[in-house]
Design an enzyme around this catalytic site. Structure first.
Site, PDB file in Angstrom:
ATOM      1  N   ARG A   1       0.811  -1.205   0.000  1.00 53.17           N
ATOM      2  CA  ARG A   1       0.000   0.000   0.000  1.00 53.17           C
ATOM      3  C   ARG A   1       0.849   1.261   0.000  1.00 53.17           C
ATOM      4  NH1 ARG A   1      -2.395  -3.703   3.386  1.00 53.17           N
ATOM      5  NH2 ARG A   1      -4.496  -4.346   2.786  1.00 53.17           N
TER       6      ARG A   1
ATOM      7  N   SER B 275      -9.456   4.902   0.202  1.00 54.33           N
ATOM      8  CA  SER B 275      -8.327   4.668  -0.715  1.00 54.33           C
ATOM      9  C   SER B 275      -7.066   4.324   0.056  1.00 54.33           C
ATOM     10  CB  SER B 275      -8.047   5.926  -1.545  1.00 54.33           C
ATOM     11  OG  SER B 275      -9.221   6.616  -1.852  1.00 54.33           O
TER      12      SER B 275
ATOM     13  N   ASP C 243      -9.869  -5.280   8.463  1.00 54.05           N
ATOM     14  CA  ASP C 243      -8.927  -6.269   9.008  1.00 54.05           C
ATOM     15  C   ASP C 243      -9.572  -7.001  10.184  1.00 54.05           C
ATOM     16  OD1 ASP C 243      -7.686  -3.844   7.933  1.00 54.05           O
ATOM     17  OD2 ASP C 243      -5.771  -4.835   8.282  1.00 54.05           O
TER      18      ASP C 243
ATOM     19  N   ARG D 153     -12.083  -9.398   8.894  1.00 51.16           N
ATOM     20  CA  ARG D 153     -11.440 -10.615   8.371  1.00 51.16           C
ATOM     21  C   ARG D 153     -10.995 -11.510   9.522  1.00 51.16           C
ATOM     22  NH1 ARG D 153      -8.231  -7.134   3.891  1.00 51.16           N
ATOM     23  NH2 ARG D 153      -9.529  -7.624   2.086  1.00 51.16           N
TER      24      ARG D 153
ATOM     25  N   HIS E 287      -3.521  -0.102   8.698  1.00 52.94           N
ATOM     26  CA  HIS E 287      -4.279  -1.025   7.843  1.00 52.94           C
ATOM     27  C   HIS E 287      -3.266  -1.519   6.829  1.00 52.94           C
ATOM     28  CE1 HIS E 287      -7.152  -2.745   5.117  1.00 52.94           C
ATOM     29  NE2 HIS E 287      -6.854  -1.894   4.159  1.00 52.94           N
TER      30      HIS E 287
END
Lengths: 310, 355
Positions: A84, A115, A144, A147, A171
């Site tokens: 990222r 984004s 996260d 998940r 993140h």
């Protein structure tokens, strides 16, 4: 009124918000005019089945006027294998165009940045908008944690809503699983297995966190992008804001002065969301190694942020 | 004579025309493709008892779109008919296509879930335990009828005193213990979470706390598990729940215990919260969710309990009923309280007749 920018695979965010009847007016913005028009028409064709009475889309930001929440998904997306942090400067330039326009037409909006890299771009959005920090929120580790709770549910054969675990911090690759808080029905799992989260753990819970970190990369490799889970997680945040629920979510906010962080960085911690934005922050009782990880993330992010031209 | 035959002919023709005309609208409008018996329901829910609690359960279940058929049963025929008509008149706005009712339990056939709210309710100031024998006699009529028409159902017992009556239901039904559930402390925990969250300024669902044991005066708040975002409250305030606590968090639990009595004093009964909490349980069962709820289950053999009593513990609920029970890490004090509840309940149960 709620505005979303722009389309693309993350238009699932739009879809969920529209499908759950969260707002009375939905506005989409993008630079790609045909794609935008196609998406708006497709949504409008479904309007018999939904309760959002007005769906508009335009290249011109004047259509976004009076938005209560603005979800920013604009920007280049991660390529396969790209971390990222590598996306950063590409996306900063896009934001320099977008953010002032949003602010001009909706000066009282709450900005929800999705984004990537989300923590840095939330900082960028905050700087460029001049908004108070409680109205600039990053979707952060809400996904996260989602998940993680899913994987925890699979391991324990329980529904994710009955599995409680919080992932905070960046993140991304250096997110922090707070093992001490992981519990089911108030029973601390670390209390049952003191090795949880360490290398000595025979059940290898650390691998669960690793799967969370790798989750995005794996989905991107398989289908080219991630969309459904992030869409649902953002709709969840928007719901708490628009319905003034005061629910606690792990989202990215300014953490300078907390947990030993000295720089102006945005990291995810549990926050209370309501209709004025981010109303409170939960102080987690972290272990020294967990705080250290947060400070490391902060330093990494600051290392990137200070090189940006805003 | 010819005139008589003529009149007969006219009459017969008129009747025939009327019959043909009535049939022909349907025939003109629809061409049926499927004949034979309609499919049996897949997610049928029965609610026994159409008092305030029963109707609140029924409406909550309807609004959550959990059932494809809803059946209501009661002994008070007019009340029952009025309630069913009122619901059916709302069918335009609902997704449960078949709502039936009757005094006869044959309307309940093929139910997946049966919610039992029948029984007399607490009078002002009356403790739940005093209701017992009155309600046992009612259950002796109800439960065998339910089983006769829905031998594979899961029963959720709501009537008070819920823990004793869940035991009674289990005995009378002959069902395996994992298919007989008492609504238990699902409501107490919801009240607790609401009161605690309100004090902290957050949403009820963001406060995690469990009340276990008896649904009643001796319920047990598990302070060691109370947390927000994984932050354990007892770590922040080790005195929480004790007499030494300067913030007096214990008061929240006391309010939970008193709240039913208070609502009854004010409005005569409680219904909305219990209705919503039952719909929540029904959802986990019907949708096979494996969610955890504090409900009343058979706890003999756990925490030193030696008698066959039902008490609330966190249970994993799915389409089969209670799939498993969570082993709580309780303090000695909390275990002691559970045992005490168990002893009190057994003291009542052993004196019940015809169970």
């Amino acid at each position: 009124m709620y505005c979303h920018t722009p389309c693309g695979p993350w238009s699932t965010v739009v879809h969920y918000i529209w499908n759950r009847d969260l707002c009375d007016e939905l506005c989409l913005i993008d630079v790609m005019e045909d794609k935008l028009k196609g998406e708006v028409m497709d949504l409008q064709h479904g309007s018999l089945f939904c309760k959002t009475h007005k769906i508009v889309g335009d290249k011109d930001y004047s259509t976004t006027a009076h938005s209560k929440v603005v979800v920013v998904t604009a920007g280049a997306r991660q390529q396969e294998g790209e971390s990222r942090l590598n996306l950063v400067q590409r996306n900063v330039n896009i934001f320099k165009f977008i953010i002032p326009q949003i602010v001009k037409y909706s000066p009282n909006a709450i900005l929800l940045v999705v984004s990537n890299p989300v923590d840095i771009l939330t900082y960028v959005a905050w700087k460029l908008s001049g908004f108070p920090r409680h109205r600039v929120i990053g979707s952060g580790t809400n996904l996260d944690s989602g998940r993680f709770r899913h994987l925890m549910g699979e391991k324990l054969h329980l529904h994710p809503s009955s599995c409680h675990g919080w992932i905070i911090g960046e993140h991304g690759d250096s997110s922090v699983p707070v093992w001490s808080g992981v519990n089911v029905a108030g029973v601390s799992l670390k209390g049952l297995n003191p090795d949880m989260g360490t290398d000595a753990d025979k059940e290898d819970w650390k691998h669960v966190h690793k799967m969370v970190v790798n989750g995005a990369y794996e989905v991107i490799k398989l289908k080219g992008y991630t969309s459904w889970a992030i869409g649902l997680s953002v709709a969840d945040l928007v719901e708490s804001i628009l319905k003034n629920l005061h629910k606690v979510h792990p989202v990215s906010t300014l953490v300078k002065g907390m947990h030993g962080v000295k720089e102006e960085v945005f990291l995810s911690v549990p926050c209370v969301l309501g209709n004025s934005g981010l109303t409170d922050i939960i102080h987690m009782t972290l272990k020294p190694e967990e705080e250290k990880q947060l400070i490391n993330s902060a330093e990494t992010l600051w290392g990137v942020q200070k090189e940006l031209t805003l | 004579m010819l005139i008589t035959w003529w009149y007969l002919y006219i009459t017969a023709r008129s009747i025939l025309q009327q019959t043909l005309n009535m049939a022909s609208i349907l025939q003109k409008l629809l061409t049926p493709l499927v004949s034979g018996n309609p499919e049996p329901p897949r997610n049928k829910v029965t609610v026994v008892g159409v008092g305030q609690v029963g109707m609140a359960c029924a409406v909550s279940i309807l609004l959550r779109e959990l059932a494809d058929e809803l059946a209501l049963v009661d002994v008070m025929e007019d009340k029952l008919k009025g309630e069913i008509m009122d619901l059916q008149h709302g069918s335009l706005f609902l997704k449960t296509p078949k709502i039936v009712a009757g005094k006869d339990y044959s309307v309940t056939a093929n139910s997946r879930i049966v919610v039992v709210t029948a029984g007399v309710r607490q009078q002002e100031g009356e403790s739940r335990l005093n209701l017992v024998q009155r309600n046992v006699n009612i259950f002796k009529r109800i439960i065998p009828q339910i089983i006769k028409h829905s031998p594979h159902c899961i029963i959720i017992v709501v009537s008070n005193p819920v823990d004793v009556l869940t035991y009674v239901t289990w005995k009378l039904s002959g069902l395996p213990k994992h298919r007989v559930i008492g609504s238990g402390t699902n409501l107490d925990s919801a009240r607790f979470r609401y009161l605690m969250a309100d004090k902290l300024g957050i949403h009820t669902s963001s406060f995690n706390g469990w009340i276990l044991g008896e649904h009643g005066d001796t319920s047990v708040p598990v302070w060691s598990g109370a947390n927000v975002a994984g932050v354990n409250l007892q770590t922040l305030n080790p005195d929480i729940g004790t007499d030494a606590d300067r913030e007096n968090w214990r008061e929240m639990h006391k309010q939970v215990v008193d709240s039913a009595y208070e609502v009854i004093t004010l409005k005569g009964y409680t219904n909305w919260a219990i209705g919503l909490s039952v719909a929540d349980l029904t959802e986990s069962l019907i949708r096979n969710m494996n969610r955890i709820h504090p409900v009343s289950t058979m706890v003999k053999g756990m925490y030193g309990v030696k008698d066959e009593v039902y008490l609330s513990l966190p249970c994993v609920l799915n389409a089969g009923g209670v799939a498993s029970v969570i082993n709580m890490t309780l303090t000695d004090n909390e275990i002691g309280q559970l045992k005490q509840s168990a002893d009190t309940l057994w003291g009542i149960q052993k004196d019940l007749t015809d169970v």
